[in-house]
Write a protein that holds these residues in place. Structure first.
Motif, PDB file in Angstrom:
ATOM      1  N   PHE B  11       0.816  -1.206   0.000  1.00  0.00           N
ATOM      2  CA  PHE B  11       0.000   0.000   0.000  1.00  0.00           C
ATOM      3  C   PHE B  11       0.856   1.265   0.000  1.00  0.00           C
ATOM      4  O   PHE B  11       0.554   2.229  -0.692  1.00  0.00           O
ATOM      5  CB  PHE B  11      -0.930  -0.025   1.211  1.00  0.00           C
ATOM      6  N   ASN B  12       1.957   1.234   0.794  1.00  0.00           N
ATOM      7  CA  ASN B  12       2.844   2.398   0.836  1.00  0.00           C
ATOM      8  C   ASN B  12       3.408   2.717  -0.530  1.00  0.00           C
ATOM      9  O   ASN B  12       3.888   3.798  -0.776  1.00  0.00           O
ATOM     10  CB  ASN B  12       4.029   2.117   1.769  1.00  0.00           C
ATOM     11  N   TYR B  13       3.410   1.704  -1.376  1.00  0.00           N
ATOM     12  CA  TYR B  13       4.066   1.867  -2.662  1.00  0.00           C
ATOM     13  C   TYR B  13       3.069   2.057  -3.795  1.00  0.00           C
ATOM     14  O   TYR B  13       3.402   1.878  -4.947  1.00  0.00           O
ATOM     15  CB  TYR B  13       4.984   0.679  -2.927  1.00  0.00           C
ATOM     16  N   LYS B  14       1.856   2.403  -3.433  1.00  0.00           N
ATOM     17  CA  LYS B  14       0.812   2.616  -4.437  1.00  0.00           C
ATOM     18  C   LYS B  14       1.265   3.644  -5.476  1.00  0.00           C
ATOM     19  O   LYS B  14       1.085   3.453  -6.672  1.00  0.00           O
ATOM     20  CB  LYS B  14      -0.442   3.109  -3.708  1.00  0.00           C
ATOM     21  N   GLU B  15       1.891   4.702  -4.971  1.00  0.00           N
ATOM     22  CA  GLU B  15       2.316   5.757  -5.889  1.00  0.00           C
ATOM     23  C   GLU B  15       3.408   5.277  -6.831  1.00  0.00           C
ATOM     24  O   GLU B  15       3.470   5.673  -7.978  1.00  0.00           O
ATOM     25  CB  GLU B  15       2.797   6.973  -5.111  1.00  0.00           C
ATOM     26  N   LEU B  16       4.272   4.414  -6.292  1.00  0.00           N
ATOM     27  CA  LEU B  16       5.316   3.872  -7.153  1.00  0.00           C
ATOM     28  C   LEU B  16       4.696   3.014  -8.255  1.00  0.00           C
ATOM     29  O   LEU B  16       5.135   3.041  -9.400  1.00  0.00           O
ATOM     30  CB  LEU B  16       6.309   3.049  -6.323  1.00  0.00           C
ATOM     31  N   LEU B  17       3.651   2.275  -7.898  1.00  0.00           N
ATOM     32  CA  LEU B  17       2.973   1.437  -8.882  1.00  0.00           C
ATOM     33  C   LEU B  17       2.481   2.286 -10.053  1.00  0.00           C
ATOM     34  O   LEU B  17       2.705   1.955 -11.217  1.00  0.00           O
ATOM     35  CB  LEU B  17       1.802   0.702  -8.222  1.00  0.00           C
ATOM     36  N   PHE B  18       1.869   3.420  -9.732  1.00  0.00           N
ATOM     37  CA  PHE B  18       1.355   4.261 -10.808  1.00  0.00           C
ATOM     38  C   PHE B  18       2.485   4.955 -11.553  1.00  0.00           C
ATOM     39  O   PHE B  18       2.444   5.079 -12.772  1.00  0.00           O
ATOM     40  CB  PHE B  18       0.338   5.266 -10.245  1.00  0.00           C
ATOM     41  N   ALA B  19       3.505   5.389 -10.815  1.00  0.00           N
ATOM     42  CA  ALA B  19       4.629   6.054 -11.472  1.00  0.00           C
ATOM     43  C   ALA B  19       5.311   5.096 -12.441  1.00  0.00           C
ATOM     44  O   ALA B  19       5.673   5.455 -13.558  1.00  0.00           O
ATOM     45  CB  ALA B  19       5.623   6.557 -10.430  1.00  0.00           C
ATOM     46  N   TRP B  20       5.469   3.831 -11.993  1.00  0.00           N
ATOM     47  CA  TRP B  20       6.163   2.864 -12.834  1.00  0.00           C
ATOM     48  C   TRP B  20       5.305   2.493 -14.044  1.00  0.00           C
ATOM     49  O   TRP B  20       5.822   2.316 -15.149  1.00  0.00           O
ATOM     50  CB  TRP B  20       6.538   1.632 -12.018  1.00  0.00           C
TER      51      TRP B  20
END
Lengths: 408, 262
Positions: B11-20
């Motif tokens: 969940f903390n990495y949700k933004e990374l998921l979208f950025a990637w």
């Protein structure tokens, strides 16, 4: 419980040799023996908030493995690692940069990989670009960047993550002096604000500047732990020991002088002594006194006109005096194998009060390698009554006069 | 053993998921003239070839629905499925420099590869709607509300396979080639270019073991016949959820070894 990083008996083992099987090895029907290599063994250290630890050691000593363990890229085979707080690892600058995307897009991408939220990056975006000094090119694809610009942008993003724990590999070797200084200042600033820093570098000056404590790694184990200046000195001893164990060892950029070179131990500096001019061994001098340094050298193989050098450093590792026969254009004699020689340097110790480290080394005529090198053969102290500070005593014989030149 | 306060969750990495995901999409269409249009060129080209073959050379009976709409309806989800799997297989290995240098949940690499293809799927789906209107296929809009369920089912299946394949591919690069082959065969084992009616009755039991049958037939039922998917979709749904759970568990078990092997 204020520790930010705790490592307890951490070891990491890698399998060496063929990494995976293939058809050919299946048909050979021969169980190839698995070989293992301990990259690091029994590493222990604790770091609290605002502490900085330097890690030094020759290539293959396990520095990078420790960094990878600290950044959770790889897992320890045994032992325990505890990390408390948000961390940012700088093992590679610009990790995740895509060459086709613009600097702006990559800042956001790299920032999110390092764990920043989009809103945080937006808030710091101008600072990041300003720190990297590439405002003009921020919308250019990074593939058109010079390697220096690329690295500057990468460091800038990582340094603005605002981490509680920062792990920095030797990545600052890129960039010009001004940018390197900016990076060190940024690290010092973070430490002052409570960031815990682990810093790996070959640059002893940088380590001493940034970290109060250091560990020396040698073959995966902690060979020394202590103040950074002691660790730096100890590092050269370890290299020397390594050189005598196997014939050739690489000497990493040990401060200035002859840079990344090799120690062959084809001649050995057996003993270094320091005497007063009356011939008595002595380790404390008055400023301005003459001391006689005597080095005993044993040549295991013949040496053609070797370069003899001696250096004096202050406890921070700063070179106070450096002398080589090469610079002085002194032709040294040739030495036969299995002979011994005594080398003497009288030194006028025009130094301010303090302790100093004396080093002696012996290099090949073409300066390609060292026969032997001791950076800290012995320590001596100088006391001065002139009341001056600094590193040298220039004997300011002060006079104060009136306009017409008469003493007041 | 690691411990400490910082628990890293997906969940903390949700933004990374979208950025990637956006990195993959942007990089894909950077310096390309057609850009996002490539998302429809591929299914159209494939469908046109099969249309020529099956409408003119070998006549296949697709009922009232013209062959081109009939096969495009299935080809769009199928290409999403097969392309994303083929790309997910390599998603860890092709980012090895990152995996070896920085920690973040590795499933982001796999999942974002799929999400980047989802965008292509949506673009191609718009064209599908246009085709349905042009060819005057009767539409029953309320059942369209069920499309997201089929889509989620298809994504679960693809993702589960993607987790398995991408992690094994780290250890054995043969997996990449194996999957290229599997996806080719799988196309013919699924009613995409032909109607399910031509499958001989005696093979039907085995045929329905393929979870993609229920999914593709589900899309057709809703989009072309205005009906809810039949019972075979429930089977696909169960299989997909199981595959996803197993795949993800396997991936997380083996993930810590990636950096050492790569």
């Amino acid at each position: 419980m204020n520790q930010k990083i705790i490592l307890q008996n951490v070891s990491k083992r890698y399998r060496i040799g063929k990494s995976s099987l293939n058809i050919r090895s299946l048909f050979k029907n021969k169980k190839s023996e698995e070989k293992f290599h301990w990259a690091v063994k029994d590493i222990n250290f604790n770091l609290g908030a605002g502490e900085a630890l330097g890690i030094i050691g020759p290539n293959g000593a396990g520095k990078t493995t420790i960094l990878k363990l600290l950044s959770r890229v790889t897992f320890p085979t045994s032992g325990k690692i505890e990390l408390n707080g948000r961390y940012s690892a700088l093992i590679e600058l610009g990790a995740g940069f895509h060459p086709d995307l613009s600097g702006r897009e990559n800042v956001f991408l790299n920032g999110t990989i390092l764990g920043m939220r989009k809103a945080e990056i937006e808030k710091r975006f101008d600072q990041i670009v300003d720190f990297a000094g590439i405002e003009k090119y921020i919308d250019t694809p990074v593939k058109r960047y010079s390697s220096g610009m690329y690295a500057r942008l990468g460091f800038s993003v990582a340094a603005h993550v605002d981490p509680e724990i920062l792990i920095v590999d030797e990545v600052l070797a890129v960039g010009d002096m001004a940018f390197q200084k900016k990076c060190y200042d940024r690290m010092l600033n973070l430490i002052r604000n409570g960031t815990t820093l682990v810093f790996v570098s070959h640059n002893m000056r940088a380590i001493q500047k940034v970290c109060s404590r250091s560990i020396v790694l040698y073959r995966g184990t902690m060979a020394y732990e202590g103040s950074s200046s002691d660790a730096t000195a100890e590092y050269s001893n370890i290299l020397r020991k390594a050189a005598s164990e196997n014939s050739e060892t690489e000497l990493e950029n040990l401060s200035d002088g002859i840079g990344q070179r090799i120690m062959t131990q084809k001649a050995i500096i057996e003993k270094v002594e320091i005497y007063r001019d009356d011939g008595l061994p002595c380790h404390s001098y008055q400023s301005g006194e003459t001391a006689l340094v005597r080095a005993y050298v044993k040549f295991l193989e013949s040496a053609q006109s070797p370069v003899i050098a001696c250096s004096i450093r202050d406890p921070e590792g700063l070179i106070v005096y450096d002398f080589t026969t090469e610079w002085a254009q002194i032709k040294t004699p040739d030495f036969e194998a299995n002979t011994k020689a005594i080398i003497e340097f009288p030194l006028e110790l025009n130094l301010s009060s303090g302790t100093y480290q004396l080093g002696v080394n012996l290099a090949y005529k073409d300066l390609s390698r060292y026969y032997d090198r001791i950076d800290r053969a012995l320590d001596f102290a100088v006391s001065s009554s002139s009341g001056s500070r600094g590193i040298s005593d220039l004997k300011a014989n002060i006079k104060i006069m009136n306009e017409s030149g008469n003493p007041l | 053993m690691y411990s400490g306060q910082q628990k890293i969750s997906f969940f903390n990495y949700k933004e990374l998921l979208f950025a990637w995901t956006s990195r993959i999409i942007r990089a894909r269409y950077q310096q390309s003239i057609l850009g996002g249009l490539w998302a429809i060129v591929q299914p159209i080209a494939t469908v046109l070839i099969f249309t020529v073959v099956f409408s003119y050379f070998l006549k296949v009976d697709t009922g009232k629905v013209p062959y081109i709409v009939f096969s495009y309806t299935a080809m769009v989800p199928w290409l999403f499925f097969s392309t994303s799997i083929n790309e997910m297989v390599e998603s860890i290995v092709s980012n090895m420099n990152l995996v070896a240098k920085i920690y973040f949940p590795r499933e982001i690499l796999v999942f974002s590869t799929l999400l980047a293809r989802l965008v292509d799927f949506l673009i191609a789906f718009v064209l599908l709607i246009i085709l349905i209107i042009i060819y005057k296929v009767p539409v029953n809009l309320p059942v369209w509300l069920f499309i997201p369920v089929i889509l989620v089912c298809q994504i679960s299946l693809a993702l589960g396979i993607g987790f398995f394949a991408s992690s094994i591919n780290v250890f054995f690069r043969d997996i990449k080639h194996v999957f290229t082959l599997i996806m080719q065969l799988w196309l013919y084992a699924t009613p995409i270019i032909y109607p399910i009616s031509i499958v001989p009755e005696k093979f039907k039991n085995i045929y329905f073991l393929n979870p993609m049958v229920g999914i593709i037939e589900g899309y057709r039922a809703i989009l072309l016949y205005g009906k809810m998917p039949d019972i075979s979709f429930v089977f696909s749904l169960i299989i997909s959820v199981v595959v996803l759970l197993l795949g993800y568990t396997f991936f997380k078990k083996i993930e810590f070894r990636f950096a050492d092997i790569i």
